[in-house]
Design an enzyme around this catalytic site. Structure first.
Site, short mmCIF file in Angstrom:
data_model
loop_
_atom_site.label_atom_id
_atom_site.label_comp_id
_atom_site.label_asym_id
_atom_site.label_seq_id
_atom_site.Cartn_x
_atom_site.Cartn_y
_atom_site.Cartn_z
N GLY A 92 0.83 -1.21 0.00
CA GLY A 92 0.00 0.00 0.00
C GLY A 92 0.85 1.25 0.00
O GLY A 92 2.05 1.19 -0.26
N GLY A 93 0.21 2.36 0.31
CA GLY A 93 0.89 3.65 0.25
C GLY A 93 2.13 3.74 1.12
O GLY A 93 3.15 4.24 0.70
N MET A 94 2.04 3.23 2.34
CA MET A 94 3.15 3.43 3.30
C MET A 94 3.96 2.17 3.56
O MET A 94 5.00 2.23 4.18
CB MET A 94 2.57 3.88 4.64
CG MET A 94 1.87 5.21 4.60
SD MET A 94 3.04 6.52 4.87
CE MET A 94 2.88 7.44 3.39
N VAL A 97 1.00 -4.85 3.43
CA VAL A 97 -0.16 -5.25 4.22
C VAL A 97 -0.22 -6.78 4.24
O VAL A 97 -0.19 -7.43 3.19
CB VAL A 97 -1.47 -4.68 3.62
CG1 VAL A 97 -2.66 -5.03 4.50
CG2 VAL A 97 -1.37 -3.16 3.46
N LYS A 112 -0.66 -3.64 8.57
CA LYS A 112 0.18 -2.85 7.67
C LYS A 112 1.50 -2.57 8.36
O LYS A 112 1.52 -2.12 9.51
CB LYS A 112 -0.51 -1.53 7.32
CG LYS A 112 0.29 -0.71 6.33
CD LYS A 112 -0.35 0.63 6.08
CE LYS A 112 -1.45 0.56 5.07
NZ LYS A 112 -1.88 1.90 4.65
N ASP A 206 -6.16 11.40 -0.50
CA ASP A 206 -5.74 10.44 -1.53
C ASP A 206 -6.89 9.48 -1.85
O ASP A 206 -6.70 8.26 -1.91
CB ASP A 206 -4.50 9.67 -1.07
CG ASP A 206 -3.73 9.07 -2.25
OD1 ASP A 206 -3.98 9.46 -3.41
OD2 ASP A 206 -2.88 8.19 -2.01
O1 3AM Z 1 -2.77 -4.73 -4.03
P1 3AM Z 1 -4.23 -5.12 -3.86
O2 3AM Z 1 -5.18 -4.13 -4.40
O3 3AM Z 1 -4.52 -6.54 -4.25
O4 3AM Z 1 -6.66 -4.24 -1.14
C1 3AM Z 1 -5.44 -3.84 -0.54
C2 3AM Z 1 -4.30 -3.99 -1.50
O5 3AM Z 1 -4.48 -5.14 -2.27
C3 3AM Z 1 -5.05 -4.77 0.60
O6 3AM Z 1 -3.66 -4.71 0.67
C4 3AM Z 1 -3.14 -4.26 -0.57
C5 3AM Z 1 -2.26 -3.04 -0.33
O7 3AM Z 1 -2.99 -1.98 0.17
N1 3AM Z 1 -5.58 -4.30 1.87
C6 3AM Z 1 -5.26 -3.13 2.50
N2 3AM Z 1 -5.94 -3.03 3.65
C7 3AM Z 1 -6.70 -4.14 3.76
C8 3AM Z 1 -7.64 -4.60 4.73
N3 3AM Z 1 -7.91 -3.86 5.83
C9 3AM Z 1 -6.48 -4.96 2.63
N4 3AM Z 1 -7.12 -6.13 2.44
C10 3AM Z 1 -8.01 -6.50 3.41
N5 3AM Z 1 -8.27 -5.77 4.52
#
Ligand code: 3AM
Length: 481
Positions: A92-94, A97, A112, A206
């Site tokens: 993700g951004g930072m 996960v 995260k 964002d």
């Molecule tokens: O890279 P993708 O889109 O497959 O959907 C989010 C993303 O997946 C998932 O982690 C990746 C990086 O952000 N994600 C983030 N927070 C999440 C959460 N709370 C999560 N998936 C499930 N529950």
């Protein structure tokens, strides 16, 4: 602010986003998007499209470098603090996960973890990360991913969030545009989440499909408050001055140096709405400088040119969400969600009334295309007649519902007879309407949109069908329509 001020991207996902339709794909030279065919200048797009931090000073040399695969996977199957990290959900951004289990509570969560390399390279990332944790933890809402805990263990900074089973909205939109009703419903949910954040004094900064999770049941939840900013001045945060976001979704005034606001989050919401309805971004430009120029000087294209099924209400709403001047937009998620609820309520209302009016009878079968409903009516003598129902082109409070059916093509010799027939009608009237470049006499009835009810619609459709059929026969002696 120009593209020259862009000094680097943070921990961005692999590949890049097409400037035409925002799908993610991998490439290393100039080429075309495999889905929409828009020419993409990969060299500049790679730096431009993911979340950006724009700073006045240079970033460390390798700040844009991707973390190694080894460090990416090193926590999988291991424990960190009270968490057993099971698998990697994504980057993700930072940071990264993970799907993890809270050992004490025996429950799944999304964990995260801030990239250690990023912390070493730039202490600002640490501040952003804790900023995200605190901003998100202050928000409890069905359309915001709940943050349970934030902390540090074994040198790792982590954020524990509810695990959302589903997919990101980005993944969903990569499969193609949504129906107008689905798109409006999802945007309305995001607006409600945004409203809760704004009410708590938190800007997201964002909003984009990558940062929204969609459950299997279609519930949208805003996540990734990595760039969130508290509206109350925080004297300890030097980050407030920096411009941040994802260029394709950023409000034009941000490129002119104005501060982020509720209205700039609303603009990003509008860009998401456009993308969900059309499968395309409003401005497809091959590089950041051209994108900024377009955002500043070109109007957002008309959504109905790309997606004719979008209703007038949706198009009107989108125009307001993406207005060039922040003063002309809803000022916050709260106002935006009221606007979207009205669009949604309006859509549902008319469809519900038509369901209620005709679902119990076999004599009327109906379909819907965008704003228009088409009803096939079987008259008592077994003859068929097509009736249309649509909203007029007025502003919401003056809008009329028009119910009409085609009688016959306009011929000068029919005028006198048509006028005489008109005088005999107790309800509705004969009018002239241009359909597909040809003028027709139609039987039409109108009602104020705000007060029309199911019974009026039912009676009017049957009456308009009967009269249109009879006027055609009176005027032409035939039955073509
Ligand atoms: O890279 P993708 O889109 O497959 O959907 C989010 C993303 O997946 C998932 O982690 C990746 C990086 O952000 N994600 C983030 N927070 C999440 C959460 N709370 C999560 N998936 C499930 N529950």
């Amino acid at each position: 602010m120009t593209g020259d001020d862009v000094s680097g991207s943070q921990d961005s996902p692999p590949g890049f986003f097409c400037v035409g339709c925002n799908i993610r794909f991998v490439g290393d030279k100039e080429g075309c998007c495999p889905r929409c065919g828009v020419a993409v200048d990969v060299a500049s797009t790679m730096a431009a499209m993911p979340t950006q931090l724009f700073k006045s000073g240079p970033l460390p040399d390798d700040a844009a470098g991707a973390p190694s695969t080894e460090s990416l996977h090193k926590l999988i199957g291991r424990d960190l603090h009270v968490y057993a990290c099971r698998s990697l959900l994504g980057r993700g951004g930072m940071g990264w996960v993970y799907l993890a289990e809270h050992r004490d509570l025996g429950r799944q969560c999304a964990l995260k973890i801030l990239s250690p390399q990023l912390v070493e390279q730039d202490r600002d990332y640490l501040k952003h990360f804790w900023n995200e944790g605190r901003a998100a933890a202050s928000l409890m809402h069905p359309h915001i991913v709940t943050t349970h805990a934030i902390g540090e263990a074994d040198g790792h900074h982590f954020l524990e969030m509810e695990f959302v089973r589903g997919q990101s909205l980005q993944h969903r939109v990569e499969r193609g545009p949504l129906t107008p009703l689905q798109a409006t419903s999802i945007i309305c949910q995001i607006a409600e989440g945004l409203a809760a954040a704004h009410q708590a004094g938190v800007l997201h900064r964002d909003i984009k499909p990558d940062n929204v999770l969609l459950t299997h049941r279609g519930v949208a939840k805003i996540g990734d408050f990595g760039l969130a900013k508290r509206l109350l001045p925080d004297k300890n945060s030097p980050l407030q001055e920096s411009l941040a976001g994802t260029p394709q979704f950023m409000a034009p005034e941000l490129f002119e140096g104005e501060a982020a606001s509720g209205a700039s989050d609303v603009y990003s919401l509008g860009v998401c709405y456009f993308l969900l309805l059309t499968g395309r971004l409003p401005f497809a430009r091959p590089n950041l400088n051209e994108l900024i120029a377009a955002a500043l000087h070109a109007p957002v294209p008309s959504v109905r040119d790309v997606c004719p099924e979008a209703t007038l209400g949706m198009a009107e709403c989108l125009t307001r969400l993406t207005a060039r001047s922040p003063a002309n937009r809803p000022q916050s998620g709260i106002e935006a969600s009221h606007l979207l609820q009205a669009v949604l309520g309006h859509l549902r209302d008319l469809e519900t009334m038509i369901h209620d009016a005709f679902d119990a009878t076999q004599a009327v079968q109906w379909t819907r295309t965008g704003d228009q409903f088409r009803l096939e009516v079987t008259l008592p003598d077994g003859r068929g007649q097509t009736v249309y129902i649509e909203d007029s082109d007025h502003r919401a409070e003056q809008r009329l519902l028009t119910i009409f059916s085609t009688c016959c093509e306009v011929q000068p010799s029919y005028f006198e007879r048509a006028l005489r027939l008109n005088a005999q009608l107790s309800h509705g009237g004969i009018a002239i309407r241009d359909l597909d470049g040809q003028s027709y006499f139609v039987m039409a009835d109108t009602y104020p949109r705000g007060t029309v009810d199911t019974e009026e619609i039912r009676k009017s459709v049957l009456e308009v069908a009967r009269q249109a059929d009879s006027v055609e026969r009176e005027l032409t002696g035939a039955d073509f329509h």
